[in-house]
Write a protein that holds these residues in place. Structure first.
Motif, PDB file in Angstrom:
ATOM      1  N   ARG A  11      83.869  87.383 -51.945  1.00 14.29           N
ATOM      2  CA  ARG A  11      83.210  86.862 -50.744  1.00 14.29           C
ATOM      3  C   ARG A  11      83.045  85.347 -50.819  1.00 14.29           C
ATOM      4  NH1 ARG A  11      80.066  91.182 -47.786  1.00 14.29           N
ATOM      5  NH2 ARG A  11      81.052  93.072 -48.507  1.00 14.29           N
ATOM      6  N   GLU A  12      82.764  84.832 -51.994  1.00 15.29           N
ATOM      7  CA  GLU A  12      82.678  83.378 -52.165  1.00 15.29           C
ATOM      8  C   GLU A  12      84.044  82.730 -51.951  1.00 15.29           C
ATOM      9  OE1 GLU A  12      80.821  82.389 -55.901  1.00 15.29           O
ATOM     10  OE2 GLU A  12      79.078  83.640 -55.435  1.00 15.29           O
ATOM     11  N   GLU A  13      85.081  83.369 -52.481  1.00 19.22           N
ATOM     12  CA  GLU A  13      86.432  82.846 -52.284  1.00 19.22           C
ATOM     13  C   GLU A  13      86.792  82.857 -50.796  1.00 19.22           C
ATOM     14  OE1 GLU A  13      91.092  83.570 -53.587  1.00 19.22           O
ATOM     15  OE2 GLU A  13      89.572  85.004 -54.283  1.00 19.22           O
ATOM     16  N   LEU A  14      86.449  83.928 -50.113  1.00 20.57           N
ATOM     17  CA  LEU A  14      86.714  84.025 -48.680  1.00 20.57           C
ATOM     18  C   LEU A  14      86.017  82.894 -47.919  1.00 20.57           C
ATOM     19  CD1 LEU A  14      87.929  85.561 -46.255  1.00 20.57           C
ATOM     20  CD2 LEU A  14      85.825  86.896 -46.211  1.00 20.57           C
ATOM     21  N   ASN A  15      84.774  82.649 -48.228  1.00 20.14           N
ATOM     22  CA  ASN A  15      84.040  81.572 -47.563  1.00 20.14           C
ATOM     23  C   ASN A  15      84.683  80.211 -47.827  1.00 20.14           C
ATOM     24  OD1 ASN A  15      82.135  83.251 -46.390  1.00 20.14           O
ATOM     25  ND2 ASN A  15      80.730  83.093 -48.116  1.00 20.14           N
ATOM     26  N   ARG A  16      85.119  79.998 -49.067  1.00 22.02           N
ATOM     27  CA  ARG A  16      85.764  78.732 -49.419  1.00 22.02           C
ATOM     28  C   ARG A  16      87.079  78.566 -48.668  1.00 22.02           C
ATOM     29  NH1 ARG A  16      89.664  77.718 -52.680  1.00 22.02           N
ATOM     30  NH2 ARG A  16      89.532  79.669 -53.836  1.00 22.02           N
ATOM     31  N   LEU A  17      87.896  79.622 -48.660  1.00 23.41           N
ATOM     32  CA  LEU A  17      89.184  79.560 -47.969  1.00 23.41           C
ATOM     33  C   LEU A  17      88.996  79.375 -46.468  1.00 23.41           C
ATOM     34  CD1 LEU A  17      91.075  82.414 -49.847  1.00 23.41           C
ATOM     35  CD2 LEU A  17      91.404  79.951 -50.117  1.00 23.41           C
ATOM     36  N   ASP A  18      88.000  80.064 -45.925  1.00 22.32           N
ATOM     37  CA  ASP A  18      87.712  79.962 -44.502  1.00 22.32           C
ATOM     38  C   ASP A  18      87.313  78.534 -44.125  1.00 22.32           C
ATOM     39  OD1 ASP A  18      87.531  81.431 -42.003  1.00 22.32           O
ATOM     40  OD2 ASP A  18      85.379  81.035 -42.109  1.00 22.32           O
ATOM     41  N   ALA A  19      86.602  77.868 -44.997  1.00 25.88           N
ATOM     42  CA  ALA A  19      86.204  76.480 -44.755  1.00 25.88           C
ATOM     43  C   ALA A  19      87.395  75.523 -44.886  1.00 25.88           C
ATOM     44  CB  ALA A  19      85.097  76.074 -45.719  1.00 25.88           C
ATOM     45  N   GLU A  20      88.338  75.852 -45.760  1.00 22.89           N
ATOM     46  CA  GLU A  20      89.515  75.009 -45.985  1.00 22.89           C
ATOM     47  C   GLU A  20      90.551  75.146 -44.877  1.00 22.89           C
ATOM     48  OE1 GLU A  20      91.638  75.226 -49.768  1.00 22.89           O
ATOM     49  OE2 GLU A  20      89.749  75.736 -50.756  1.00 22.89           O
ATOM     50  N   LEU A  21      90.621  76.317 -44.264  1.00 24.73           N
ATOM     51  CA  LEU A  21      91.688  76.622 -43.321  1.00 24.73           C
ATOM     52  C   LEU A  21      91.820  75.604 -42.186  1.00 24.73           C
ATOM     53  CD1 LEU A  21      93.909  78.680 -43.145  1.00 24.73           C
ATOM     54  CD2 LEU A  21      92.421  80.110 -41.762  1.00 24.73           C
ATOM     55  N   PRO A  22      90.740  75.187 -41.530  1.00 19.24           N
ATOM     56  CA  PRO A  22      90.901  74.214 -40.443  1.00 19.24           C
ATOM     57  C   PRO A  22      91.483  72.878 -40.910  1.00 19.24           C
ATOM     58  CG  PRO A  22      88.717  75.209 -40.365  1.00 19.24           C
ATOM     59  CD  PRO A  22      89.361  75.646 -41.645  1.00 19.24           C
ATOM     60  N   LEU A  23      91.365  72.579 -42.172  1.00 18.92           N
ATOM     61  CA  LEU A  23      91.890  71.326 -42.707  1.00 18.92           C
ATOM     62  C   LEU A  23      93.403  71.375 -42.920  1.00 18.92           C
ATOM     63  CD1 LEU A  23      89.110  70.784 -45.404  1.00 18.92           C
ATOM     64  CD2 LEU A  23      89.163  69.887 -43.059  1.00 18.92           C
ATOM     65  N   LYS A  24      93.989  72.545 -42.744  1.00 22.54           N
ATOM     66  CA  LYS A  24      95.416  72.728 -43.039  1.00 22.54           C
ATOM     67  C   LYS A  24      96.306  72.638 -41.804  1.00 22.54           C
ATOM     68  CE  LYS A  24      94.809  73.331 -47.404  1.00 22.54           C
ATOM     69  NZ  LYS A  24      95.230  72.288 -48.327  1.00 22.54           N
ATOM     70  N   SER A  25      95.760  72.234 -40.659  1.00 16.90           N
ATOM     71  CA  SER A  25      96.597  72.159 -39.456  1.00 16.90           C
ATOM     72  C   SER A  25      97.745  71.166 -39.634  1.00 16.90           C
ATOM     73  CB  SER A  25      95.757  71.810 -38.230  1.00 16.90           C
ATOM     74  OG  SER A  25      95.139  70.552 -38.409  1.00 16.90           O
ATOM     75  N   LYS A  54      91.456  89.970 -36.787  1.00 18.55           N
ATOM     76  CA  LYS A  54      91.836  89.379 -35.501  1.00 18.55           C
ATOM     77  C   LYS A  54      91.857  87.859 -35.591  1.00 18.55           C
ATOM     78  CE  LYS A  54      88.612  89.164 -32.538  1.00 18.55           C
ATOM     79  NZ  LYS A  54      87.731  88.724 -31.483  1.00 18.55           N
ATOM     80  N   ARG A  55      90.802  87.300 -36.085  1.00 19.09           N
ATOM     81  CA  ARG A  55      90.690  85.843 -36.190  1.00 19.09           C
ATOM     82  C   ARG A  55      91.694  85.281 -37.198  1.00 19.09           C
ATOM     83  NH1 ARG A  55      86.585  82.912 -39.460  1.00 19.09           N
ATOM     84  NH2 ARG A  55      87.298  80.808 -39.288  1.00 19.09           N
ATOM     85  N   THR A  56      91.859  85.965 -38.315  1.00 19.19           N
ATOM     86  CA  THR A  56      92.772  85.487 -39.347  1.00 19.19           C
ATOM     87  C   THR A  56      94.218  85.520 -38.854  1.00 19.19           C
ATOM     88  OG1 THR A  56      91.231  86.277 -41.025  1.00 19.19           O
ATOM     89  CG2 THR A  56      93.461  85.757 -41.760  1.00 19.19           C
ATOM     90  N   TYR A  57      94.595  86.602 -38.166  1.00 21.84           N
ATOM     91  CA  TYR A  57      95.951  86.662 -37.620  1.00 21.84           C
ATOM     92  C   TYR A  57      96.164  85.583 -36.554  1.00 21.84           C
ATOM     93  CZ  TYR A  57      97.179  90.995 -40.016  1.00 21.84           C
ATOM     94  OH  TYR A  57      97.483  91.938 -40.971  1.00 21.84           O
ATOM     95  N   TYR A  58      95.127  85.302 -35.765  1.00 22.23           N
ATOM     96  CA  TYR A  58      95.252  84.235 -34.773  1.00 22.23           C
ATOM     97  C   TYR A  58      95.434  82.872 -35.460  1.00 22.23           C
ATOM     98  CZ  TYR A  58      94.561  81.191 -30.805  1.00 22.23           C
ATOM     99  OH  TYR A  58      94.736  80.210 -29.853  1.00 22.23           O
ATOM    100  N   ASP A  59      94.679  82.654 -36.524  1.00 18.72           N
ATOM    101  CA  ASP A  59      94.860  81.419 -37.297  1.00 18.72           C
ATOM    102  C   ASP A  59      96.284  81.346 -37.844  1.00 18.72           C
ATOM    103  OD1 ASP A  59      92.212  80.628 -36.864  1.00 18.72           O
ATOM    104  OD2 ASP A  59      91.514  81.372 -38.809  1.00 18.72           O
ATOM    105  N   GLY A  60      96.771  82.474 -38.359  1.00 14.96           N
ATOM    106  CA  GLY A  60      98.136  82.534 -38.880  1.00 14.96           C
ATOM    107  C   GLY A  60      99.168  82.261 -37.800  1.00 14.96           C
ATOM    108  N   GLU A  82      96.701  93.681 -31.644  1.00 20.36           N
ATOM    109  CA  GLU A  82      96.335  95.037 -32.082  1.00 20.36           C
ATOM    110  C   GLU A  82      94.872  95.087 -32.515  1.00 20.36           C
ATOM    111  OE1 GLU A  82      98.964  96.395 -35.187  1.00 20.36           O
ATOM    112  OE2 GLU A  82     100.738  96.003 -33.962  1.00 20.36           O
ATOM    113  N   CYS A  83      94.445  94.093 -33.262  1.00 19.80           N
ATOM    114  CA  CYS A  83      93.057  94.047 -33.731  1.00 19.80           C
ATOM    115  C   CYS A  83      92.097  93.805 -32.572  1.00 19.80           C
ATOM    116  CB  CYS A  83      92.889  92.961 -34.794  1.00 19.80           C
ATOM    117  SG  CYS A  83      93.744  93.339 -36.340  1.00 19.80           S
ATOM    118  N   LEU A  84      92.484  92.962 -31.641  1.00 21.09           N
ATOM    119  CA  LEU A  84      91.650  92.711 -30.467  1.00 21.09           C
ATOM    120  C   LEU A  84      91.440  93.996 -29.678  1.00 21.09           C
ATOM    121  CD1 LEU A  84      90.162  90.644 -28.678  1.00 21.09           C
ATOM    122  CD2 LEU A  84      92.338  90.220 -27.514  1.00 21.09           C
TER     123      LEU A  84
END
Length: 114
Positions: A11-25, A54-60, A82-84
């Motif tokens: 869960r900590e890793e998920l939170n860290r990755l989730d915070a990093e993701l917007p920086l990868k555009s 749903k959100r992760t696939y949209y980010d992908g 599908e998730c939506l």
């Protein structure tokens, strides 16, 4: 015990990755690696919760478009749809119509269509 510690770690890793993701555009291929890891964590820790997927696939989808990988973008958007549907039902509203259009042709998102 041990299981709880592993769960907390994921869960900590998920939170860290989730915070990093917007920086990868600006580095979409790196962002897609994060998306893949987030999908693994959601599968392992959250039993493939469709709301989270749903959100992760949209980010992908967005990152795949940024990387110029239309095939991957289409796949990610189809999974997001599908998730939506699992989360909200197969209703007709502007958001659902837009997502379904992008699932059919991801390039429409690049053109700003709909």
């Amino acid at each position: 015990g041990k299981a709880r510690a592993k769960s907390d770690e994921l869960r900590e890793e998920l939170n860290r990755l989730d915070a990093e993701l917007p920086l990868k555009s600006s580095a979409p291929k790196e962002g897609l690696m994060l998306v893949n890891r987030i999908l693994q964590i959601i599968a392992q820790e959250f039993a493939d919760d469709p709301w989270m997927l749903k959100r992760t696939y949209y980010d992908g989808f967005q990152l795949a478009l940024g990387a110029g990988d239309i095939k991957l973008a289409k796949s990610m958007m189809n999974k997001a749809v599908e998730c939506l549907v699992l989360c909200e039902g197969d209703h007709i509203d502007q958001g659902m119509q837009q997502w379904k259009l992008w699932a059919g042709d991801p390039r429409l998102r690049l053109r700003g269509s709909v």
